[in-house]
Design a protein around this motif. Structure first.
Motif, PDB file in Angstrom:
ATOM      1  N   SER A 116     -25.588  31.931  19.861  1.00  0.00           N
ATOM      2  CA  SER A 116     -25.028  31.036  20.393  1.00  0.00           C
ATOM      3  C   SER A 116     -23.714  30.777  19.792  1.00  0.00           C
ATOM      4  O   SER A 116     -23.318  31.247  18.679  1.00  0.00           O
ATOM      5  CB  SER A 116     -25.662  29.699  19.891  1.00  0.00           C
ATOM      6  OG  SER A 116     -25.091  28.374  20.044  1.00  0.00           O
ATOM      7  N   ARG A 141     -29.127  38.039  24.503  1.00  0.00           N
ATOM      8  CA  ARG A 141     -28.610  36.798  25.160  1.00  0.00           C
ATOM      9  C   ARG A 141     -27.558  36.334  24.437  1.00  0.00           C
ATOM     10  O   ARG A 141     -27.355  36.079  23.231  1.00  0.00           O
ATOM     11  CB  ARG A 141     -29.433  35.759  25.684  1.00  0.00           C
ATOM     12  CG  ARG A 141     -30.700  36.452  26.629  1.00  0.00           C
ATOM     13  CD  ARG A 141     -30.108  36.740  27.722  1.00  0.00           C
ATOM     14  NE  ARG A 141     -31.203  37.008  29.057  1.00  0.00           N
ATOM     15  CZ  ARG A 141     -31.328  38.394  29.144  1.00  0.00           C
ATOM     16  NH1 ARG A 141     -30.803  39.334  28.349  1.00  0.00           N
ATOM     17  NH2 ARG A 141     -32.335  38.808  29.960  1.00  0.00           N
ATOM     18  N   SER A 143     -25.296  32.518  24.340  1.00  0.00           N
ATOM     19  CA  SER A 143     -25.027  31.234  25.104  1.00  0.00           C
ATOM     20  C   SER A 143     -24.278  30.487  24.543  1.00  0.00           C
ATOM     21  O   SER A 143     -23.584  30.662  23.284  1.00  0.00           O
ATOM     22  CB  SER A 143     -26.535  30.645  25.201  1.00  0.00           C
ATOM     23  OG  SER A 143     -26.891  30.103  23.834  1.00  0.00           O
ATOM     24  N   LEU A 184     -27.930  24.730  28.420  1.00  0.00           N
ATOM     25  CA  LEU A 184     -27.209  26.017  28.315  1.00  0.00           C
ATOM     26  C   LEU A 184     -27.057  26.592  29.635  1.00  0.00           C
ATOM     27  O   LEU A 184     -27.930  27.128  30.268  1.00  0.00           O
ATOM     28  CB  LEU A 184     -28.387  26.885  27.732  1.00  0.00           C
ATOM     29  CG  LEU A 184     -28.654  26.674  26.112  1.00  0.00           C
ATOM     30  CD1 LEU A 184     -29.886  27.740  25.700  1.00  0.00           C
ATOM     31  CD2 LEU A 184     -27.452  26.949  25.378  1.00  0.00           C
ATOM     32  N   ARG A 187     -27.112  32.064  30.590  1.00  0.00           N
ATOM     33  CA  ARG A 187     -26.911  33.171  29.392  1.00  0.00           C
ATOM     34  C   ARG A 187     -26.577  34.342  29.911  1.00  0.00           C
ATOM     35  O   ARG A 187     -27.155  35.097  30.708  1.00  0.00           O
ATOM     36  CB  ARG A 187     -28.267  32.850  28.772  1.00  0.00           C
ATOM     37  CG  ARG A 187     -28.528  31.688  28.174  1.00  0.00           C
ATOM     38  CD  ARG A 187     -29.927  31.354  27.205  1.00  0.00           C
ATOM     39  NE  ARG A 187     -30.980  31.471  28.478  1.00  0.00           N
ATOM     40  CZ  ARG A 187     -31.187  30.418  29.271  1.00  0.00           C
ATOM     41  NH1 ARG A 187     -30.615  29.456  29.234  1.00  0.00           N
ATOM     42  NH2 ARG A 187     -32.320  30.668  30.035  1.00  0.00           N
TER      43      ARG A 187
END
Length: 193
Positions: A116, A141, A143, A184, A187
């Motif tokens: 993140s 991923r 995000s 979110l 992503r």
């Protein structure tokens, strides 16, 4: 990455729980400064009253390992915990430490990494995204959590509540946390924007 607003962690976990498609992490690791670590420990991980514990209870989330040992504090050139990122030297150390963590976490083929970018200094987000672009795999991923106004500016907001919970925003508006929207956006996979 977390800075002085540890709420981004509970907001991100909330959004992941609602998305369902990617699932929740089994472990949470935080990279932050010494001040950010203190806030993380007192605001999120305080036994019984921490907002991480409240989120998992309120939404019946499965067990997630998140504890003091998974809070990583950035170190200065002499090994001291950094209070903040204030110089070019601090930024260089930050880049190295983020790279080392991302590289280490991506060595295990049986894990997936969700990074993140929502917390900390902009340089922290940049270095984390850059490190993931170098070592990220298809299962990893990236995000950035988005919170609707006026909740994103409130230090009392941690996630949308199931029941009405009134808080004051920075401009002293009274708002109900159950009305907040947390998302979110798409992503990103490493190497693809």
């Amino acid at each position: 990455m977390l800075g002085l607003s540890p709420q981004v962690l509970t907001e991100t976990l909330y959004a992941l729980a609602l998305a369902g498609e990617e699932g929740l992490p089994h472990e949470v690791h935080v990279l932050t400064t010494q001040v950010g670590a203190q806030r993380t420990l007192t605001q999120l991980l305080a036994p019984g009253s921490g907002w991480f514990h409240r989120l998992t209870q309120d939404y019946g989330l499965p067990p997630i390992k998140f504890e003091a040992s998974t809070v990583h504090v950035l170190k200065g050139a002499l090994g001291q915990e950094l209070q903040d990122i204030r110089s070019a030297a601090d930024n260089a150390l930050l880049a190295d430490q983020i790279s080392d963590l991302v590289r280490a976490f991506t060595q295990d083929a049986h894990t997936s990494l969700h990074v993140s970018l929502a917390g900390g200094r902009k340089s922290m987000a940049f270095f984390a995204g850059y490190a993931l672009s170098l070592w990220g795999r298809p299962q990893d991923r990236l995000s950035h959590v988005l919170v609707s106004e006026p909740f994103e500016s409130s230090p009392e907001f941690y996630y949308p509540s199931r029941e009405p919970r009134w808080i004051a925003t920075r401009d002293q508006q009274q708002v109900d946390c159950s009305q907040a929207q947390v998302t979110l956006p798409r992503r990103h996979e490493p190497g693809r924007l």
